[in-house]
Enzyme design. Structure first.
Site, PDB file in Angstrom:
ATOM      1  N   THR A 159       0.731  -1.323  -0.108  1.00  0.00           N
ATOM      2  CA  THR A 159      -0.041   0.025  -0.121  1.00  0.00           C
ATOM      3  C   THR A 159       0.994   1.237   0.023  1.00  0.00           C
ATOM      4  OG1 THR A 159       0.060  -0.261   2.434  1.00  0.00           O
ATOM      5  CG2 THR A 159      -2.209  -0.910   1.065  1.00  0.00           C
ATOM      6  N   PHE A 286      -8.093   5.267   3.378  1.00  0.00           N
ATOM      7  CA  PHE A 286      -7.681   4.558   4.306  1.00  0.00           C
ATOM      8  C   PHE A 286      -9.008   4.045   5.074  1.00  0.00           C
ATOM      9  CE2 PHE A 286      -4.294   7.686   4.417  1.00  0.00           C
ATOM     10  CZ  PHE A 286      -2.977   6.844   4.001  1.00  0.00           C
ATOM     11  N   CYS A 293      -7.886   1.953   8.346  1.00  0.00           N
ATOM     12  CA  CYS A 293      -6.593   1.574   8.534  1.00  0.00           C
ATOM     13  C   CYS A 293      -5.813   1.958   9.790  1.00  0.00           C
ATOM     14  CB  CYS A 293      -5.632   2.038   7.292  1.00  0.00           C
ATOM     15  SG  CYS A 293      -4.021   2.010   7.322  1.00  0.00           S
TER      16      CYS A 293
END
Ligand code: HEM
Length: 348
Positions: A159, A286, A293
């Protein structure tokens, strides 16, 4: 983080110095994959970094094999058949577990005076500390610790690498923004390695990273299962319905982001994420809510550090070899043919 970046940049600088035209073409997709794997391995395993990285490399091979098997027609029980792929998967799973157990046993057996926790001042050390604390009711078992380490690698490696890749792509095709960011970095950090205070002042760098996340969100799709009957807007959704949230599509919706939704405009983030679009929750890179996240601050810190250190040392542009063909692979939005970038050192 800064040390890993510095050694990558020193190698780029040496190659550029050795070239007749003082330029170095770098395939940044490959370089950032390696860099972010190094950073996450150091963070998770600290002093056991090299053994940790070995596990992560095996983990990556395993991840690809497992994703490939998802793409096959699902025959019940087939995953227990000793095919060549399944044998490789089982072998990798065993190797990863044994290696982790070796690292953990080694940590638990050591007595380091500099280390106030006793198990190491890295992610693994913190988890082992939580697992061995006597008074703690909710201890983590070894398998949970191993699973957490794997999750951190899978969630935090590619990511962040993709954020860096697309940010470099956007800066190498928007040279005025590259120059603005370099001015900001040199004003706030000079040629020093950025620290927590100076990074907090890099407002334009943050805006460009958020815009890169909006246009090329590394996670392009979120999946959820309705835990109960629910109504979303005017749609009734039954319990257990599988839902897909196409981030890549919503991030370019003109009703939400304005007429320039398809354009690179970091200024939309001038007043923060909540005010960047017509809806405060429009930015989903996110995710949001309780399963958002947990590594987002870490990822932004890492990306800011790397971009700032590159801007301090190099100017760059896109190589003529680049072919624009982003592809949503099973895991991430990938540049199909890599991103070759031509770098020129600022200080020869
Ligand atoms: C640009 C970088 C990153 C992006 C775009 C990103 C994106 C995401 C997204 C969208 C989710 C939610 C997935 C879902 O709900 O289906 C997620 C979860 C997660 N991320 Fe990240 N992530 C990044 C970096 C990191 C880093 C660096 C770490 C660790 C150091 C990390 C650790 C995690 C973990 C552990 C979860 C699961 C949280 C939970 O389920 O409670 N991520 N990430």
């Amino acid at each position: 983080m800064a040390e890993c970046t510095r050694s990558m940049l020193e190698a780029w600088q040496d190659d550029a110095d050795a070239a007749a035209d003082h330029a170095k073409e770098v395939e940044v997709a490959r370089e950032f994959q390696e860099l972010t794997a190094n950073v996450i391995s150091h963070t998770a395993f600290g002093s056991s970094y090299s053994e940790g990285k070995e596990v992560f490399v095996a983990q990556k091979e395993l991840q690809i094999l497992v994703i490939e098997s998802f793409l096959n027609v699902n025959i019940p029980g087939f995953r227990y058949v000793p095919t060549r792929r399944n044998l490789r998967i089982w072998n990798l799973e065993r190797r990863i577990r044994n290696k982790f157990m070796g690292i953990i046993r080694d940590r638990l057996g050591r007595n380091d005076d500099d280390d106030h926790l006793g198990c190491g001042n890295d992610l693994l050390g913190l988890m082992l500390e939580a697992a061995t604390r006597k008074q703690d009711e909710q201890k983590m078992c070894m398998d949970e610790i191993i699973d957490e380490c794997k999750t951190f690698f899978i969630a935090g490696h590619e990511t962040t690498s993709h954020l860096l890749i697309w940010a470099m792509f956007l800066l190498s095709t928007n040279l005025q923004w590259q120059e603005k960011l370099r001015e900001e970095v040199l004003r706030e950090c000079g040629m020093e390695i950025p620290n927590a205070d100076t990074l907090a002042n890099l407002k334009l760098v943050t805006m460009v990273l958020l815009e890169a996340l909006r246009i090329y969100s590394p996670v392009a799709l979120l999946r959820r299962k309705a835990a109960k009957d629910v109504t979303l807007g005017n749609i009734n959704i039954k319990k257990n319905t599988l839902l897909m949230m196409p981030i890549a599509v919503t991030h370019r919706n003109k009703e939400v982001w304005g007429d320039d939704a398809n354009e690179f405009n970091p200024l939309r983030f001038e007043n923060g994420i909540l005010k960047a679009a017509a809806h405060p929750s429009a930015f989903l890179s996110f995710s949001i809510g309780p399963r958002a996240c947990i590594g987002q601050n870490f990822a932004m810190l890492e990306a800011k550090t790397v971009i700032a250190m590159i801007l301090q040392r190099f100017s760059f542009s896109l190589s003529h070899k680049y072919k624009h063909a982003p592809i949503d692979s099973a895991t991430m939005l990938q540049p199909q043919f890599g991103v070759p970038i031509v770098l020129r050192p600022i200080h020869l």
